[in-house]
Design an enzyme around this catalytic site. Structure first.
Site, mmCIF file in Angstrom:
data_model
loop_
_atom_site.group_PDB
_atom_site.id
_atom_site.type_symbol
_atom_site.label_atom_id
_atom_site.label_comp_id
_atom_site.label_asym_id
_atom_site.label_seq_id
_atom_site.Cartn_x
_atom_site.Cartn_y
_atom_site.Cartn_z
ATOM 1 N N GLU A 21 0.831 -1.211 0.000
ATOM 2 C CA GLU A 21 0.000 0.000 0.000
ATOM 3 C C GLU A 21 0.858 1.250 0.000
ATOM 4 O O GLU A 21 2.026 1.208 0.372
ATOM 5 C CB GLU A 21 -0.929 -0.011 1.223
ATOM 6 C CG GLU A 21 -0.188 -0.132 2.535
ATOM 7 C CD GLU A 21 -1.108 -0.479 3.703
ATOM 8 O OE1 GLU A 21 -1.885 -1.436 3.576
ATOM 9 O OE2 GLU A 21 -1.027 0.216 4.728
ATOM 10 N N LYS B 229 2.864 4.448 0.932
ATOM 11 C CA LYS B 229 3.412 5.005 2.168
ATOM 12 C C LYS B 229 3.063 6.482 2.168
ATOM 13 O O LYS B 229 3.584 7.265 1.377
ATOM 14 C CB LYS B 229 4.924 4.808 2.231
ATOM 15 C CG LYS B 229 5.510 5.272 3.555
ATOM 16 C CD LYS B 229 6.908 4.720 3.769
ATOM 17 C CE LYS B 229 7.367 4.904 5.206
ATOM 18 N NZ LYS B 229 7.372 6.285 5.672
ATOM 19 N N ASP C 1 2.683 10.314 3.170
ATOM 20 C CA ASP C 1 3.657 11.241 3.733
ATOM 21 C C ASP C 1 2.955 12.225 4.655
ATOM 22 O O ASP C 1 2.714 13.372 4.309
ATOM 23 C CB ASP C 1 4.380 11.966 2.601
ATOM 24 C CG ASP C 1 5.760 12.408 3.037
ATOM 25 O OD1 ASP C 1 6.141 12.102 4.185
ATOM 26 O OD2 ASP C 1 6.455 13.041 2.228
ATOM 27 N N ARG D 119 2.713 9.641 17.548
ATOM 28 C CA ARG D 119 3.574 8.491 17.738
ATOM 29 C C ARG D 119 4.636 8.775 18.799
ATOM 30 O O ARG D 119 5.001 7.899 19.584
ATOM 31 C CB ARG D 119 4.246 8.148 16.414
ATOM 32 C CG ARG D 119 5.004 6.850 16.445
ATOM 33 C CD ARG D 119 5.446 6.458 15.047
ATOM 34 N NE ARG D 119 6.811 6.876 14.824
ATOM 35 C CZ ARG D 119 7.849 6.076 15.015
ATOM 36 N NH1 ARG D 119 7.689 4.841 15.412
ATOM 37 N NH2 ARG D 119 9.063 6.509 14.799
ATOM 38 N N TYR E 276 -4.490 2.500 8.622
ATOM 39 C CA TYR E 276 -3.689 1.455 8.000
ATOM 40 C C TYR E 276 -3.286 0.317 8.928
ATOM 41 O O TYR E 276 -2.576 -0.587 8.495
ATOM 42 C CB TYR E 276 -2.464 2.019 7.276
ATOM 43 C CG TYR E 276 -1.537 2.897 8.091
ATOM 44 C CD1 TYR E 276 -0.982 2.464 9.278
ATOM 45 C CD2 TYR E 276 -1.208 4.171 7.630
ATOM 46 C CE1 TYR E 276 -0.126 3.265 10.003
ATOM 47 C CE2 TYR E 276 -0.352 4.985 8.347
ATOM 48 C CZ TYR E 276 0.186 4.522 9.535
ATOM 49 O OH TYR E 276 1.023 5.317 10.251
ATOM 50 N N LYS F 78 11.013 2.555 -0.584
ATOM 51 C CA LYS F 78 10.932 3.990 -0.859
ATOM 52 C C LYS F 78 11.140 4.287 -2.344
ATOM 53 O O LYS F 78 11.926 3.613 -3.013
ATOM 54 C CB LYS F 78 12.009 4.742 -0.044
ATOM 55 C CG LYS F 78 11.891 4.553 1.464
ATOM 56 C CD LYS F 78 10.730 5.315 2.055
ATOM 57 C CE LYS F 78 11.061 6.767 2.294
ATOM 58 N NZ LYS F 78 11.844 6.986 3.500
ATOM 59 N N CYS G 194 13.437 46.335 -5.522
ATOM 60 C CA CYS G 194 12.451 45.445 -6.117
ATOM 61 C C CYS G 194 12.737 45.277 -7.609
ATOM 62 O O CYS G 194 12.847 46.275 -8.324
ATOM 63 C CB CYS G 194 11.046 46.009 -5.926
ATOM 64 S SG CYS G 194 9.789 45.068 -6.814
ATOM 65 N N CYS H 78 9.622 47.113 -9.435
ATOM 66 C CA CYS H 78 9.291 48.539 -9.365
ATOM 67 C C CYS H 78 10.417 49.389 -8.777
ATOM 68 O O CYS H 78 10.250 50.591 -8.583
ATOM 69 C CB CYS H 78 8.015 48.740 -8.552
ATOM 70 S SG CYS H 78 8.264 48.497 -6.782
ATOM 71 N N CYS I 62 8.944 43.650 -1.191
ATOM 72 C CA CYS I 62 8.773 44.963 -1.771
ATOM 73 C C CYS I 62 7.651 45.636 -0.987
ATOM 74 O O CYS I 62 6.543 45.122 -0.927
ATOM 75 C CB CYS I 62 8.402 44.829 -3.240
ATOM 76 S SG CYS I 62 7.859 46.387 -3.929
ATOM 77 N N CYS J 244 3.033 48.084 -6.283
ATOM 78 C CA CYS J 244 4.014 47.462 -7.184
ATOM 79 C C CYS J 244 3.259 46.595 -8.195
ATOM 80 O O CYS J 244 2.341 45.872 -7.827
ATOM 81 C CB CYS J 244 4.972 46.603 -6.367
ATOM 82 S SG CYS J 244 6.001 45.498 -7.340
#
Ligand code: IVH
Length: 673
Positions: free
Chosen positions: A116, A118, A120, A139, A227, A315, A409, A412, A427, A432
């Protein structure tokens, strides 16, 4: 008046109904009622709970909005440790994994695995007692985590009460994550509010769960997939896959891309499948978790110190390549933030040609010690923007040059500012060109003046067509200019011009919020409007005057001072006043022309009901569905019984034409004849 028993009964019914619809919406993604109907049920629940606070139950959906902030999180010992996973990076390592298992179990046939994504995000443990969510924990170090129950309860994908037969105690583990879309929206909002964006969805999810104030967590777009079970033996299931199905029946969301694989060849095929899916998935994954499917075998295999023998994380390889850093482009974002972008010698990174890479901010250039001419390692993970991992210092020739940060900038030429403690230069010029379109969109948006018909798309269109280059330009728009534009017409053009006209009289607080001054959102805008008699008083306020307002901090005060010190801003405010903008203090509906008037519609109108309703609301009136003694009845074609009733009662009756004239300001129509 409702009795307590009635309230109790109604609440039970509402909770059951809301839980059912929440499941259809958040878990099954297949709602059977509209958002509006759901909201109405929810409001009814809140209303009854407000009247009978002692009837609020732990599993009431009202508990999802977050409660009082905590001083700290309390530690929680996990009943069984939350282990981590060993990593594998190649098919060879996966073959080794299977050989290890076969030796351990004295088997010579391939094993059956569940494979399944993994996810993130962040691992959490949920504890249900008699089907009721009692505890949500992080955890932590695997043995002791933190009690984040208040935050967990705000996540709509996590059931507060389970359906069906459940053991007395059920420990469910899974991943809290943020979808890529939710992440982008959140970061856009943060940038608009002058807050630093999160680096990735994982950090955003982690940052949200770490909030001591659960109301903040409630406002974050978090999602959840289960899971694992803390203790499979406490379940009626014999395999991992069965347990996922069982959890789904109890009301959890589980990931749909779980494969049942016999042997490593099939595992490998599923890995390729996930790698292919990855760019299309609405959330980030960084590999695949492979688990021995059979719980008996899992038990026999057991665990090492920190990870189970029966599972491994395969991975995805981050795809990397080396190339030369040719130049740095300094771009100006819509918030004025100056962001460096690396210009690279084009290079193929796993099938995609990379020419540019983000560098996030100036500090990152320093931290990575990048120089112009460096050979750099670039990396592309999934569909995220490529990034520079590091310079290859060993390959420096001595001709590389230091990177200079701009002082002005790039759009501008205004001198840039970098407030202490911030990682980005900005800026400060609110007019601007790089910031203009954002300012324009914000000005007419719901958070600003809320001018109907002038949403994001329309403003972008008007800007691109050269019709609106400044806030005052909005007030110069004519129906003749608008009507010929793509997607417009005479009617919508006239409506928008009318709406702009109606928006000229505006409460000071709304106008201030609409200007998009950094650190001045709706809340601060209201504070300011309540404490200063008018815009001029605010413009002349000293830093001390501003700080004297309870709730206004140094950042907002400085930002306001800088804003009103700007020449171009002052010119703009002058123009707005010349164009007829009238700022009122105190938003008072009773000043509006249709205040206290209620309208009833019958028959069909050319104008949509929702538009008619919106227009009446703008003018301070309201729309009701039943005729009463005070109603004004608008009759369209084929008007029905309501028209008759209105005539019988001798009420004011308007034809559609008269109604349109009324909206245009012809108020005499309401006078008694
Ligand atoms: S099972 C003993 N399944 O990976 C195995 N973990 O290193 C317990 N993770 O922090 C974990 N997706 O947050 C499992 N489908 C998945 C997962 C997953 C992500 C994370 C989890 C944990 C880490 C384990």
């Amino acid at each position: 008046m409702m009795t307590k028993t009635e309230a109790e009964q109604r609440l039970a019914a509402l909770r059951a109904e809301l839980a059912y619809h929440a499941r259809r919406y958040y878990i099954l993604d297949d709602p059977t009622i509209s958002d509006g109907e759901y909201d109405a049920l929810f409001r009814e629940l809140l209303d009854i709970e407000a009247r009978f606070p002692d009837l609020i139950s732990e599993d009431s959906p009202s508990q999802r909005v977050g409660g009082a902030p905590l001083a700290r999180f309390t530690p929680i010992n996990h009943r069984s440790p939350m282990l981590s996973l060993e990593n594998a990076f190649s098919q060879g390592e996966m073959v080794d994994f299977e050989i290890r298992l076969q030796r351990f179990l004295h088997l010579d046939t391939p094993l059956i695995y569940a494979a399944e994504p993994k996810l993130d995000g962040l691992a959490v443990e949920l504890i249900y007692e008699n089907g009721l969510l009692k505890v949500g924990a992080t955890r932590g170090d695997g043995r002791t985590g933190e009690d984040i129950t208040a935050n967990i309860k705000t996540i709509t994908a996590i059931p507060l009460r389970l359906t069906g037969r459940v053991p007395d105690i059920l420990e469910v583990r899974g991943e809290v994550f943020m979808t890529t879309k939710g992440f982008k929206t959140l970061n856009d909002e943060r940038l608009r509010g002058g807050e630093p964006p999160f680096a990735n969805p994982r950090n955003a999810a982690a940052g949200s769960l770490r909030q001591l104030d659960s109301k903040i967590c409630a406002s974050r777009p978090l999602d959840f997939f289960c899971y694992a079970l803390g203790d499979p033996a406490a379940s009626p299931c014999r395999t991992h896959l069965e347990s996922l199905e069982w959890l789904q029946e109890l009301g959890f969301k589980r990931n749909p891309h779980v494969g049942l694989c016999r042997g490593i060849d099939e595992v490998s095929a599923h890995f390729n499948y996930l790698q292919e899916q990855r760019p299309r998935l609405p959330y980030e994954i960084d590999g695949m978790v492979v688990k021995v499917n059979d719980f008996d075998l899992q038990n026999r295999l057991g665990s090492k110190a920190r990870s189970p023998r029966w599972a491994v994380a395969w991975k995805f390889a981050a795809i990397q390549a080396t190339t030369r850093l040719v130049d740095i482009d300094f771009g100006v974002g819509r918030t004025g933030a100056v962001t460096p972008v690396a210009v690279l010698e084009p290079v193929d990174v796993g099938g995609a040609v990379v020419r540019r890479a983000t560098l996030h901010n100036e500090d990152e250039i320093k931290r990575k010690d990048l120089r112009l001419g460096d050979i750099v390692l670039v990396q592309r993970a999934g569909d995220v923007i490529p990034e520079i991992v590091k310079p290859i210092v060993e390959r420096r020739q001595g001709t590389e040059r230091l990177i200079e940060m701009p002082d002005n900038c790039p759009r501008c030429a205004e001198p840039l500012q970098r407030p202490q403690g911030e990682v980005v230069s900005r800026c400060p010029n609110p007019l601007c060109p790089a910031q203009l379109i954002r300012a324009l969109i914000h000005y007419t948006s719901k958070a600003g003046l809320d001018i109907p018909g002038l949403g994001r798309r329309a403003m972008e269109q008007l800007y691109n067509a050269g019709l609106v280059n400044s806030i005052p330009d909005i007030y110069k728009l004519t129906a003749e200019e608008l009507a010929p534009l793509e997607g417009w017409g005479e009617k919508s053009a006239a409506n928008v011009v009318q709406a702009i006209l109606a928006s000229k009289k505006v409460p000071l607080s709304r106008f201030l919020a609409a200007l998009g001054i950094r650190y001045v959102g709706e809340v601060n805008a209201q504070l300011l409007a309540r404490n200063f008699s008018d815009l001029n008083a605010l413009r002349q306020a000293s830093r001390e005057d501003l700080l004297a307002v309870d709730g206004i901090g140094a950042q907002a005060a400085d930002s306001l001072r800088a804003y009103f010190a700007n020449q171009a801003v002052n010119a703009m405010l002058g123009q707005l006043s010349a164009l007829g903008l009238k700022l009122t203090n105190e938003e008072s509906a009773s000043d509006l022309p249709l205040a206290d008037k209620s309208f009833v519609f019958t028959g069909s109108l050319t104008m949509s009901r929702s538009e008619a309703k919106a227009r009446i609301k703008e003018l301070g009136g309201k729309v009701v569905s039943t005729v009463s003694k005070k109603s004004i009845v608008v009759c369209g074609a084929k008007a029905g019984s309501k028209e008759k009733k209105a005539r019988d009662l001798g009420l004011k009756i308007l034809s559609e034409d008269e109604f349109t004239a009324l909206l245009k300001g012809n108020l005499q129509l309401l006078d008694d004849n």
